[in-house]
Design a protein around this motif. Structure first.
Motif, PDB file in Angstrom:
ATOM      1  N   ALA A  52     -11.866 -41.509  75.672  1.00 54.60           N
ATOM      2  CA  ALA A  52     -13.282 -41.825  75.553  1.00 54.60           C
ATOM      3  C   ALA A  52     -13.652 -42.577  74.516  1.00 54.60           C
ATOM      4  CB  ALA A  52     -13.850 -40.269  75.160  1.00 54.60           C
ATOM      5  N   LEU A  53     -12.642 -42.959  73.507  1.00 51.68           N
ATOM      6  CA  LEU A  53     -13.037 -43.795  72.446  1.00 51.68           C
ATOM      7  C   LEU A  53     -12.923 -45.218  72.980  1.00 51.68           C
ATOM      8  CD1 LEU A  53     -11.203 -42.106  69.553  1.00 51.68           C
ATOM      9  CD2 LEU A  53     -13.715 -42.137  69.932  1.00 51.68           C
ATOM     10  N   ASN A  54     -12.177 -45.320  73.876  1.00 56.74           N
ATOM     11  CA  ASN A  54     -11.841 -46.688  74.726  1.00 56.74           C
ATOM     12  C   ASN A  54     -12.921 -46.956  75.662  1.00 56.74           C
ATOM     13  OD1 ASN A  54      -9.900 -47.758  73.177  1.00 56.74           O
ATOM     14  ND2 ASN A  54      -8.349 -46.474  74.290  1.00 56.74           N
ATOM     15  N   GLY A  55     -13.915 -45.951  75.899  1.00 56.25           N
ATOM     16  CA  GLY A  55     -15.077 -46.085  76.932  1.00 56.25           C
ATOM     17  C   GLY A  55     -14.746 -45.533  78.145  1.00 56.25           C
ATOM     18  N   ASP A  56     -13.607 -44.650  78.515  1.00 60.48           N
ATOM     19  CA  ASP A  56     -13.572 -44.071  79.754  1.00 60.48           C
ATOM     20  C   ASP A  56     -13.797 -42.697  79.699  1.00 60.48           C
ATOM     21  OD1 ASP A  56     -12.497 -43.362  82.273  1.00 60.48           O
ATOM     22  OD2 ASP A  56     -10.192 -44.083  81.860  1.00 60.48           O
ATOM     23  N   PHE A  57     -14.789 -42.066  80.314  1.00 64.83           N
ATOM     24  CA  PHE A  57     -15.259 -40.651  80.352  1.00 64.83           C
ATOM     25  C   PHE A  57     -14.778 -40.189  81.603  1.00 64.83           C
ATOM     26  CE2 PHE A  57     -17.588 -42.783  76.976  1.00 64.83           C
ATOM     27  CZ  PHE A  57     -17.817 -41.877  76.306  1.00 64.83           C
ATOM     28  N   THR A  58     -14.011 -40.844  82.341  1.00 67.53           N
ATOM     29  CA  THR A  58     -13.653 -40.066  83.782  1.00 67.53           C
ATOM     30  C   THR A  58     -13.279 -38.718  83.558  1.00 67.53           C
ATOM     31  OG1 THR A  58     -13.185 -42.564  84.473  1.00 67.53           O
ATOM     32  CG2 THR A  58     -12.582 -40.544  85.874  1.00 67.53           C
ATOM     33  N   ALA A  59     -12.175 -38.470  83.084  1.00 70.68           N
ATOM     34  CA  ALA A  59     -11.744 -37.242  82.680  1.00 70.68           C
ATOM     35  C   ALA A  59     -12.575 -36.162  82.163  1.00 70.68           C
ATOM     36  CB  ALA A  59     -10.489 -37.249  81.771  1.00 70.68           C
ATOM     37  N   LEU A  60     -13.324 -36.682  81.275  1.00 71.20           N
ATOM     38  CA  LEU A  60     -14.477 -35.550  80.730  1.00 71.20           C
ATOM     39  C   LEU A  60     -15.484 -35.331  81.685  1.00 71.20           C
ATOM     40  CD1 LEU A  60     -15.195 -37.106  77.037  1.00 71.20           C
ATOM     41  CD2 LEU A  60     -13.549 -35.230  77.571  1.00 71.20           C
ATOM     42  N   ALA A  61     -15.761 -36.139  82.651  1.00 68.50           N
ATOM     43  CA  ALA A  61     -16.474 -35.716  83.778  1.00 68.50           C
ATOM     44  C   ALA A  61     -16.137 -35.030  85.157  1.00 68.50           C
ATOM     45  CB  ALA A  61     -17.301 -37.103  84.405  1.00 68.50           C
ATOM     46  N   SER A  62     -14.676 -34.752  84.931  1.00 66.16           N
ATOM     47  CA  SER A  62     -14.069 -34.184  86.104  1.00 66.16           C
ATOM     48  C   SER A  62     -14.310 -32.895  86.235  1.00 66.16           C
ATOM     49  CB  SER A  62     -12.374 -34.630  85.798  1.00 66.16           C
ATOM     50  OG  SER A  62     -11.855 -33.767  84.698  1.00 66.16           O
ATOM     51  N   PRO A  63     -13.807 -32.143  87.497  1.00 67.78           N
ATOM     52  CA  PRO A  63     -14.236 -30.777  87.476  1.00 67.78           C
ATOM     53  C   PRO A  63     -13.344 -29.809  86.598  1.00 67.78           C
ATOM     54  CG  PRO A  63     -14.003 -31.966  89.616  1.00 67.78           C
ATOM     55  CD  PRO A  63     -13.750 -32.826  88.500  1.00 67.78           C
ATOM     56  N   ALA A  64     -12.218 -30.407  86.281  1.00 63.73           N
ATOM     57  CA  ALA A  64     -11.266 -29.601  85.403  1.00 63.73           C
ATOM     58  C   ALA A  64     -12.166 -29.475  83.866  1.00 63.73           C
ATOM     59  CB  ALA A  64     -10.060 -30.297  85.315  1.00 63.73           C
ATOM     60  N   CYS A  65     -13.040 -30.276  83.591  1.00 67.05           N
ATOM     61  CA  CYS A  65     -13.567 -30.165  82.232  1.00 67.05           C
ATOM     62  C   CYS A  65     -14.961 -29.423  82.565  1.00 67.05           C
ATOM     63  CB  CYS A  65     -13.398 -31.384  81.366  1.00 67.05           C
ATOM     64  SG  CYS A  65     -11.767 -32.153  81.309  1.00 67.05           S
ATOM     65  N   ASN A  66     -15.400 -29.070  83.532  1.00 69.21           N
ATOM     66  CA  ASN A  66     -16.862 -28.703  83.745  1.00 69.21           C
ATOM     67  C   ASN A  66     -16.794 -27.523  84.701  1.00 69.21           C
ATOM     68  OD1 ASN A  66     -18.451 -31.184  82.333  1.00 69.21           O
ATOM     69  ND2 ASN A  66     -16.812 -32.341  83.509  1.00 69.21           N
ATOM     70  N   ASN A  67     -15.801 -26.523  84.648  1.00 71.17           N
ATOM     71  CA  ASN A  67     -15.814 -25.240  85.269  1.00 71.17           C
ATOM     72  C   ASN A  67     -15.937 -25.791  86.997  1.00 71.17           C
ATOM     73  OD1 ASN A  67     -16.040 -23.747  82.883  1.00 71.17           O
ATOM     74  ND2 ASN A  67     -18.219 -24.142  83.017  1.00 71.17           N
ATOM     75  N   GLY A  68     -15.240 -26.723  87.325  1.00 72.68           N
ATOM     76  CA  GLY A  68     -15.121 -26.936  88.578  1.00 72.68           C
ATOM     77  C   GLY A  68     -16.146 -27.927  89.092  1.00 72.68           C
ATOM     78  N   ARG A  69     -17.240 -28.363  88.344  1.00 72.36           N
ATOM     79  CA  ARG A  69     -18.140 -29.135  89.009  1.00 72.36           C
ATOM     80  C   ARG A  69     -17.886 -30.696  88.658  1.00 72.36           C
ATOM     81  NH1 ARG A  69     -23.164 -30.822  86.785  1.00 72.36           N
ATOM     82  NH2 ARG A  69     -23.046 -29.781  84.830  1.00 72.36           N
ATOM     83  N   LEU A  70     -18.072 -31.489  89.467  1.00 74.72           N
ATOM     84  CA  LEU A  70     -18.013 -32.840  89.015  1.00 74.72           C
ATOM     85  C   LEU A  70     -19.356 -33.378  88.411  1.00 74.72           C
ATOM     86  CD1 LEU A  70     -16.252 -35.643  88.995  1.00 74.72           C
ATOM     87  CD2 LEU A  70     -17.078 -35.925  91.582  1.00 74.72           C
ATOM     88  N   ILE A  71     -19.056 -33.947  87.300  1.00 74.32           N
ATOM     89  CA  ILE A  71     -20.415 -34.815  86.954  1.00 74.32           C
ATOM     90  C   ILE A  71     -20.201 -36.103  87.391  1.00 74.32           C
ATOM     91  CG2 ILE A  71     -21.512 -35.379  84.858  1.00 74.32           C
ATOM     92  CD1 ILE A  71     -20.484 -32.988  83.262  1.00 74.32           C
ATOM     93  N   ASN A  72     -21.349 -36.413  88.228  1.00 78.13           N
ATOM     94  CA  ASN A  72     -21.413 -37.995  88.710  1.00 78.13           C
ATOM     95  C   ASN A  72     -22.064 -38.951  87.886  1.00 78.13           C
ATOM     96  OD1 ASN A  72     -24.331 -37.528  89.012  1.00 78.13           O
ATOM     97  ND2 ASN A  72     -24.107 -36.649  90.971  1.00 78.13           N
ATOM     98  N   ASP A  73     -22.085 -40.172  88.377  1.00 82.74           N
ATOM     99  CA  ASP A  73     -22.617 -41.212  87.360  1.00 82.74           C
ATOM    100  C   ASP A  73     -24.022 -40.900  86.675  1.00 82.74           C
ATOM    101  OD1 ASP A  73     -20.995 -44.109  89.051  1.00 82.74           O
ATOM    102  OD2 ASP A  73     -20.418 -42.452  87.615  1.00 82.74           O
ATOM    103  N   THR A  74     -24.874 -40.050  87.571  1.00 82.13           N
ATOM    104  CA  THR A  74     -26.115 -39.953  87.166  1.00 82.13           C
ATOM    105  C   THR A  74     -26.227 -38.853  86.078  1.00 82.13           C
ATOM    106  OG1 THR A  74     -26.565 -38.445  88.876  1.00 82.13           O
ATOM    107  CG2 THR A  74     -27.177 -40.583  89.428  1.00 82.13           C
TER     108      THR A  74
END
Length: 464
Positions: free
Chosen positions: A323-345
């Motif tokens: 994330a400090l390098n600008g990549d928030f992909t893992a933080l938006a994944s279902p594993a980090c959001n109770n099984g819900r994928l956070i899309n670009d919006t």
């Protein structure tokens, strides 16, 4: 008018209003009763003497025309009661133990005979309380010494009394008062309990919570009273805790102690990365005895409590290296959001030019990035990290007391109590997540003087 003058005037007013009946003070007790012969006829003029067996102090009175007697403002402890009248056998009763604010009725029956003959009652006295309308329970010295206490804090024993609970009002304990235990009695507020130590108010004026009580080895006993409290407890009407420090006696007594609690005896917390480093050492001692037998006594005690802990059991979520390098992909994944994928919006809106939940590192705020770099590096894909807070404390408790029997009619005492607590900051010197509170120091002390003067057989002036 000075304080002594006020005490004397108050004492005479109390005697007038109660028609000669003397009322016990909060940290003393009284014995009263009626003297009769075997036929049930009352006996006036009987000399009644109460002797405190630990110090040899004596208090005498004479039964009145109705055979009644009152021995008021007696110090706490074990007693022997003696009654004498010419033409009757002397009467001796032992096993009388007076506790805080006790007022037992002990009726005496004299038998015809010579005074040199003696009728002795050795069984423990059945102390029947008939004076006060309050409901109370005394916590004895044996209970204080033998009951396991968290941190050796006598406040925990208040819960032994009926209707005493913890109201879970943690906000009442703050850095503005000496840390203590909040107690609610009979459904009252946590700040609705009066605390008295040796007859003087012993509570913080900021929030009406108790100041530190003497540690168990220096505390004689205390009593919790509630329900229809006498007017003398009008400061807080919910309940009253009367505590009494120990006194010296005609024999030297003392002890040394050390209590240790160490993390090496504990299992690792289920959510902690490593075992806690909790260490608590409590050590000290007490000593009491005579300076002059039957006249002057001393008691002193000291306890030191040292606590050290920096356990790792707190959880926080911090920016990951990605994330400090600008990549928030893992933080938006279902594993980090109770099984819900956070899309670009949701996380990084595509409408702002962000694609695949990524952002150019050059767009990140450099101040925020530099602050985040002071955090520990996390290997968890969601940024989860564990951290600890320093919980170091040092507390000194000092208790000192002097009791002096000036004459059979006059006795005085002086007591000094000190509580000194230093709590360090929670910051461990490395991780800014551990910053929670700053270090502070609590320093409470009190000095109490008391005087009891026997004006007459049924008149006692007691001032504290």
């Amino acid at each position: 008018m000075n304080r002594i003058g006020v005490c004397v005037l108050a004492g005479f007013l109390a005697l007038i209003l109660t028609s000669g009946a003397a009322w016990a003070q909060a940290t003393s007790a009284q014995i009263s009763g009626t003297v009769k012969d075997q036929s049930g006829a009352v006996l006036p003029g009987v000399e009644i003497t109460a002797t405190q067996t630990a110090t040899g102090a004596k208090r005498s009175t004479v039964s009145n025309e109705t055979g009644n007697y009152v021995l008021a403002s007696l110090p706490l402890g074990p007693y022997m009661l003696q009654a004498e009248l010419p033409g009757f056998k002397s009467y001796v009763q032992t096993g009388i133990v007076l506790q805080v604010d006790d007022s037992p009725t002990i009726n005496v029956v004299l038998q015809i005979g010579q005074v040199s003959e003696q009728v002795e009652v050795q069984a423990n006295a059945a102390l029947v309380e008939t004076r006060t309308t309050a409901i109370g329970q005394a916590v004895t010295n044996q209970q204080i010494a033998e009951m396991p206490l968290n941190g050796r804090d006598p406040h925990e024993l208040i819960f032994l009394a009926g209707m005493a609970t913890n109201p879970q009002q943690g906000s009442m304990n703050s850095i503005r008062n000496y840390p203590t235990v909040v107690v609610s009695v009979a459904g009252g507020n946590g700040d609705g309990v009066s605390y008295l130590l040796d007859g003087s108010i012993w509570q913080d004026p900021y929030n009406s919570l108790s100041m530190p009580l003497p540690f168990p080895d220096a505390l004689q006993e205390f009593k919790v009273e509630t329900s229809a409290m006498p007017a003398q407890y009008g400061f807080h009407a919910t309940a009253t805790v009367n505590a009494v420090t120990k006194s010296g006696s005609n024999e030297f007594h003392g002890d040394l102690f050390e209590f240790v609690r160490n993390a090496i005896f504990n299992a690792r917390d289920a959510f902690a990365a490593e075992r806690d480093t909790y260490k608590r050492n409590q050590f000290g001692g007490v000593i009491g005895g005579p300076i002059k037998k039957d006249k002057l006594f001393f008691f002193g005690g000291y306890q030191r409590t040292s606590l050290r802990s920096d356990g790792i059991q707190n959880t926080a979520f911090i920016p990951t290296p990605a994330a400090l390098n600008g990549d928030f992909t893992a933080l938006a994944s279902p594993a980090c959001n109770n099984g819900r994928l956070i899309n670009d919006t949701g996380l990084l809106p595509a409408s702002l030019g962000f694609v695949d939940n990524k952002i150019s590192p050059s767009l990140l705020n450099p101040v925020a990035v530099n602050i985040a770099k002071t955090f520990p590096v996390t290997n968890h894909p969601c940024g989860r990290t564990l951290y600890g807070r320093v919980a170091d404390q040092d507390e000194d408790l000092v208790t000192a007391k002097i009791d002096y029997t000036i004459s059979p009619k006059h006795s005085i005492f002086g007591r000094f109590m000190l509580g000194n607590l230093y709590t360090t900051s929670t910051y461990d010197g490395r991780n800014p997540l551990s910053i929670n509170t700053y270090g502070y120091k609590d320093y409470d002390y009190g000095f109490n003087l008391g005087s009891t003067y026997l004006i007459g057989n049924n008149m006692v002036n007691s001032c504290e």
